[in-house]
Design a protein around this motif. Structure first.
Motif, short mmCIF file in Angstrom:
data_model
loop_
_atom_site.label_atom_id
_atom_site.label_comp_id
_atom_site.label_asym_id
_atom_site.label_seq_id
_atom_site.Cartn_x
_atom_site.Cartn_y
_atom_site.Cartn_z
N LYS A 1 42.19 -14.45 -15.50
CA LYS A 1 42.75 -14.50 -13.92
C LYS A 1 43.71 -13.33 -13.57
O LYS A 1 44.10 -13.24 -12.46
CB LYS A 1 42.88 -15.74 -13.38
N ILE A 2 44.46 -13.02 -14.65
CA ILE A 2 45.57 -12.43 -14.61
C ILE A 2 45.65 -11.13 -13.94
O ILE A 2 45.03 -9.97 -14.40
CB ILE A 2 46.60 -12.20 -15.85
N LYS A 3 46.41 -10.69 -13.06
CA LYS A 3 46.76 -9.41 -12.38
C LYS A 3 48.22 -9.29 -12.32
O LYS A 3 48.89 -10.06 -11.98
CB LYS A 3 46.23 -9.30 -10.95
N SER A 4 48.51 -8.01 -13.01
CA SER A 4 49.85 -7.75 -13.28
C SER A 4 50.30 -6.31 -12.65
O SER A 4 49.36 -5.32 -12.76
CB SER A 4 50.16 -8.12 -14.60
N VAL A 5 51.56 -6.22 -12.37
CA VAL A 5 52.28 -4.85 -12.17
C VAL A 5 52.59 -4.18 -13.51
O VAL A 5 53.08 -4.75 -14.35
CB VAL A 5 53.55 -5.00 -11.23
N VAL A 6 51.97 -2.92 -13.75
CA VAL A 6 52.22 -2.23 -15.03
C VAL A 6 53.64 -1.85 -14.81
O VAL A 6 54.24 -1.18 -13.64
CB VAL A 6 51.42 -1.16 -15.07
N GLY B 1 34.68 -9.70 -14.37
CA GLY B 1 35.41 -11.15 -14.79
C GLY B 1 35.13 -11.53 -16.12
O GLY B 1 35.48 -12.58 -16.47
N GLU B 2 34.49 -10.57 -16.95
CA GLU B 2 34.30 -10.94 -18.57
C GLU B 2 35.28 -10.72 -19.34
O GLU B 2 36.33 -9.72 -19.03
CB GLU B 2 33.04 -10.40 -18.78
N PRO B 3 35.90 -11.36 -20.34
CA PRO B 3 36.97 -11.10 -21.06
C PRO B 3 36.88 -9.59 -21.85
O PRO B 3 35.73 -9.28 -22.26
CB PRO B 3 36.80 -11.84 -22.28
N LYS B 4 37.75 -8.90 -21.84
CA LYS B 4 37.68 -7.69 -22.52
C LYS B 4 37.82 -7.58 -23.89
O LYS B 4 38.10 -8.86 -24.61
CB LYS B 4 38.97 -6.50 -22.04
N LYS B 5 37.28 -6.55 -24.77
CA LYS B 5 37.32 -6.71 -26.41
C LYS B 5 38.84 -7.01 -26.78
O LYS B 5 38.90 -7.62 -27.91
CB LYS B 5 36.70 -5.40 -26.79
N THR B 6 39.80 -6.51 -26.01
CA THR B 6 41.07 -6.65 -26.55
C THR B 6 41.73 -8.35 -26.62
O THR B 6 42.44 -8.66 -27.21
CB THR B 6 42.15 -6.00 -25.44
N VAL B 7 40.92 -8.95 -25.80
CA VAL B 7 41.10 -10.59 -25.71
C VAL B 7 40.68 -10.99 -27.12
O VAL B 7 41.62 -11.87 -27.84
CB VAL B 7 40.51 -11.25 -24.62
N VAL C 1 48.72 -1.82 -10.12
CA VAL C 1 48.35 -3.17 -10.69
C VAL C 1 46.99 -3.06 -11.28
O VAL C 1 46.18 -2.42 -11.22
CB VAL C 1 48.10 -4.05 -9.37
N VAL C 2 47.02 -3.93 -12.50
CA VAL C 2 45.75 -4.06 -13.27
C VAL C 2 45.29 -5.44 -13.63
O VAL C 2 46.31 -6.33 -13.50
CB VAL C 2 46.02 -3.37 -14.70
N THR C 3 44.08 -5.65 -14.00
CA THR C 3 43.51 -6.86 -14.69
C THR C 3 43.48 -6.58 -16.06
O THR C 3 42.29 -6.02 -16.37
CB THR C 3 42.19 -7.35 -13.73
N PHE C 4 44.33 -6.96 -16.67
CA PHE C 4 44.54 -6.53 -18.25
C PHE C 4 43.46 -7.01 -19.09
O PHE C 4 43.00 -6.48 -20.04
CB PHE C 4 45.92 -6.81 -18.62
N PHE C 5 43.37 -8.30 -18.76
CA PHE C 5 42.42 -8.96 -19.98
C PHE C 5 41.07 -9.17 -19.48
O PHE C 5 40.14 -9.83 -20.29
CB PHE C 5 43.05 -10.28 -20.05
N ALA C 6 40.59 -8.43 -18.37
CA ALA C 6 39.24 -8.92 -17.80
C ALA C 6 38.65 -7.90 -17.31
O ALA C 6 39.41 -6.96 -16.81
CB ALA C 6 39.10 -9.98 -16.82
N THR C 7 37.38 -7.60 -17.45
CA THR C 7 36.46 -6.42 -16.93
C THR C 7 36.49 -6.56 -15.20
O THR C 7 36.67 -8.00 -14.85
CB THR C 7 35.17 -6.28 -17.47
#
Length: 720
Positions: free
Chosen positions: A493-498, A526-532, A517-523
């Motif tokens: 769910k996280i959206k954050s200012v870079v 809405g799926e988790p990125k490989k970085t997770v 602004v980025v959704t760092f942990f999800a595509t």
């Protein structure tokens, strides 16, 4: 008028000539340079390339045919008995090799070279007659300089009467007058206190001090000198080589460097250059390169000189550490311990191999001491080739639009009133350690750093996303204790200012002009990125890190890797450290009363202990393996250098500490063993010099498996 030269080339030559003549005048005459040495070298190389392509452009007035600059009328003029020259430069190993090849083409194989440090000071010429100092002069244009005898006499290192026997009838001594770095900083501070403009760098400070009309002013400044050559030498002991001349001049009481050396072959020259490239801040004075000379004087005479420089010497120039750039603003950043640090925002510029846009100013007192104002052209350098630092302003370029910096009274991120932690502190801090977004972000990034848990997948952007998501959601990490309790669904769910690393300022999206602004942990789906997956894998690995890394990750003030390793080595478990008295902590080597007090104070805070308990509950290691077992390396100090085949640097360190040993970064007579791999560098050389036992990969294995006595038997000694 020259013919056959393109108008563009002729025009550019004229522009370069004017720029270089102006730079020479400001450097040699006014002692107030407005361009850096790196910029000067760049302009000189450009004009040399032009003249190489179009030799018709070479005239007696060209900057390439002159040394220094015409003298001023502030001092009487004097003529040197022998011309003072400049030096040709080499910026690469190829250029250095080409210089050697040219010399050997003229005189055959060169047996030895003298290497010495190129001091960034003011070149002077001293004339002695029958051993008595009769004149001191600046270099000027190489043939004629300014008489600064009265000022030279105030420098303690320069003898007014030579001592010893067989002193020459006439001796011209060439050397560099310099202001030690520490003295330069104190001088600048006194100038700012007196409302005067500070010097831009130590070279300017030396030149400005030496060219005072009143010698009493010069006498108050701790100038020094190192001899680097000679001109006329009539009568007395006649030297056979450059090094022999130095030793003879040393016997006369002249200040000769103890850092020069004579080497055989180009490979040893490169070793000397590499050593001081890694240790540029070791001398008390600023250096900008190494001077390499053919040692034999007979070969020097055969090689001769050009109109500007001798063919028997060359200056190796290190990548520029100092450049000039515009200070656009002074802002403040909040660190992980709450310390509020001013930093300069500059026009981006390349220095020592990387582009720099920010530089630390440490604290408000430092800004005042340096005398810098917003809008100044400033001198920027990389301290130790790593940390960008503003040295001072180029005051002569001020136009009145510059403005003073005012330290803020409230935290720029949580608006808490700033204050000193205790009376007398020069630093001010944000006391809102628990809830200040900046401090939490910086602490979490630090937790993941190589000096602490070493979590590869947790960089600065991720640390920002975990601690400062966009409202209305709360951050998943409210303090460091939450790091090992993350939930994948929450992360998506996280959206954050870079934010910019080092400053904490939001990055601006060039397309929209708004905060990025980025959704760092999800595509986007809405799926988790490989970085997770990588992050969770790294978090599991981090739980198994040794105790000292856990201690570092707590961000206890003053507790870095050295103190943390000492505490872990002594107490072996977190609980024992918490239970230890301040006296017991103080007694640990590398700890002492300040660190001991900081440790006790930290653990007395409820929410600090909550972090430890959250980590413990998540499975983070709270004691080292074998805490009750034998410690065969107790009291043994080990230095690790070079690349080992059997261990990484971290795993080798952990292996020694697990057995009770201490890993140090410096070699001394107290060092038990130096463990070395490929490319060991200067630590290996120092171990050989001090006779410290050396262990290769196989020897290190013996140390770990069988202990120090067995390792001593297989160690390599300096005699071998």
């Amino acid at each position: 008028m020259a013919t056959g030269i393109p108008d563009e080339a002729r025009q550019r030559h004229g522009e370069l000539s004017q720029e270089l003549d102006d730079a020479n005048y400001r450097y040699y005459v006014l002692d107030q340079p407005t361009i850096s040495d790196a910029d000067y070298d760049r302009l000189m190389r450009q004009i040399l390339e032009l003249e190489s392509e179009h030799p018709e452009l070479i005239t007696p007035d060209s900057p390439t045919q002159k040394v220094g600059s015409p003298i001023t009328t502030e001092f009487d003029t004097v003529e040197h008995l022998e011309r003072m020259q400049s030096l040709d430069n080499a910026f690469s190993t190829d250029e250095l090799s080409a210089w050697v090849a040219r010399a050997e083409k003229e005189v055959g194989t060169l047996a030895s070279f003298l290497c010495e440090l190129k001091i960034d000071g003011l070149a002077v010429n001293l004339t002695y007659e029958q051993g008595r100092l009769v004149r001191g002069a600046t270099r000027g244009d190489g043939r004629t300089g300014e008489d600064i005898t009265n000022n030279i006499r105030t420098i303690e290192a320069i003898p007014t009467q030579l001592k010893g026997e067989d002193i020459p009838d006439v001796l011209e001594v060439r050397g560099e007058v310099y202001l030690p770095v520490e003295a330069f900083e104190k001088l600048n501070e006194s100038l700012v206190d007196a409302g005067k403009a500070p010097f831009a760098n130590p070279r300017n400070g030396a030149a400005g001090s030496l060219r005072q009309k009143d010698p009493r002013v010069t006498a108050k400044r701790p100038l020094n000198m190192i001899v680097h050559g000679f001109g006329t030498w009539t009568g007395g002991t006649q030297p056979e080589s450059q090094s022999h001349a130095y030793e003879v001049m040393r016997s006369f009481g002249l200040p000769v460097s103890d850092r020069y050396t004579v080497v055989d072959g180009l490979e040893e020259v490169r070793h000397y250059i590499e050593h001081y490239g890694e240790n540029r801040h070791e001398p008390a004075y600023e250096i900008d390169g190494v001077v390499v000379k053919v040692d034999q004087l007979t070969l020097q005479r055969r090689l001769g000189s050009t109109s500007r420089w001798p063919r028997w010497a060359i200056a190796w120039k290190y990548p520029p550490q100092e450049v000039n750039t515009r200070l656009l603003d002074i802002r403040v950043g909040v660190g992980r311990t709450g310390r509020v640090t001013p930093y300069g925002v500059m026009e981006p510029i390349k220095v020592a191999g990387s582009t720099v846009a920010y530089a630390t100013l440490h604290n408000a007192d430092e800004v005042r001491r340096k005398g810098v104002k917003i809008g100044d052209m400033v001198v920027l350098r990389k301290a130790g080739d790593v940390i960008p630092e503003i040295v001072g302003p180029v005051a002569d370029l001020r136009d009145g639009s510059e403005r003073e910096f005012a330290m803020p009274t409230h935290c720029p991120e949580c608006d808490t009133e700033l204050r000193a932690q205790k009376e007398g502190d020069v630093d001010i801090r944000c006391p809102n350690a628990r809830n200040c977004p900046a401090q939490l972000r910086e602490r979490l990034y630090f937790v993941a750093g190589r000096g602490a848990f070493d979590i590869e997948a947790l960089g600065y952007v991720a640390a920002t996303a975990l601690t400062q998501p966009l409202e209305p959601d709360d951050p998943p990490v409210k303090n460091e204790g939450d790091l090992f309790h993350l939930d994948i669904d929450e992360l998506k769910k996280i959206k954050s200012v870079v934010r910019e690393q080092r400053t904490g300022l939001p990055k601006i999206d060039p397309k929209t002009g708004e905060e990025k602004v980025v959704t760092f942990f999800a595509t986007k789906a809405g799926e988790p990125k490989k970085t997770v997956d990588k992050l969770f894998e790294e978090l599991e690995k981090a739980k198994r890190q040794p105790l000292w890394r856990v201690l570092v990750g707590l961000s206890i003030r003053h507790v870095g890797p050295t103190a943390a390793q000492a505490l872990a080595r002594e107490f072996r478990s977190m609980d024992r450290i918490i239970e230890a008295s301040e006296e017991e902590l103080t007694a640990v080597e590398d700890v002492g009363p300040t660190i001991a007090a900081a440790v006790k104070d930290w653990f007395e805070v409820d929410w600090h202990r909550e972090i430890v308990e959250k980590w413990r509950a998540a499975g983070v290691r709270m004691e080292d393996e074998g805490s009750e077992g034998p410690r065969p390396l107790e009291g043994v100090s080990v230095v690790i250098t070079g690349s080992l085949e059997s261990h990484s640097r971290d795993s080798a360190t952990a292996a020694v500490q697990a057995l009770g040993g201490k890993v140090s970064s410096a070699v001394s007579k107290k060092t038990g063993f130096v463990v070395f791999g490929d490319s060991p560098g200067s630590k290996y050389d120092k171990a050989v010099k001090l006779g410290v036992p050396l262990l290769d990969d196989a020897g290190f294995a013996v140390l770990l498996e069988k202990g120090p006595d067995a390792a001593t038997e297989v160690a390599i000694t300096s005699e071998e």
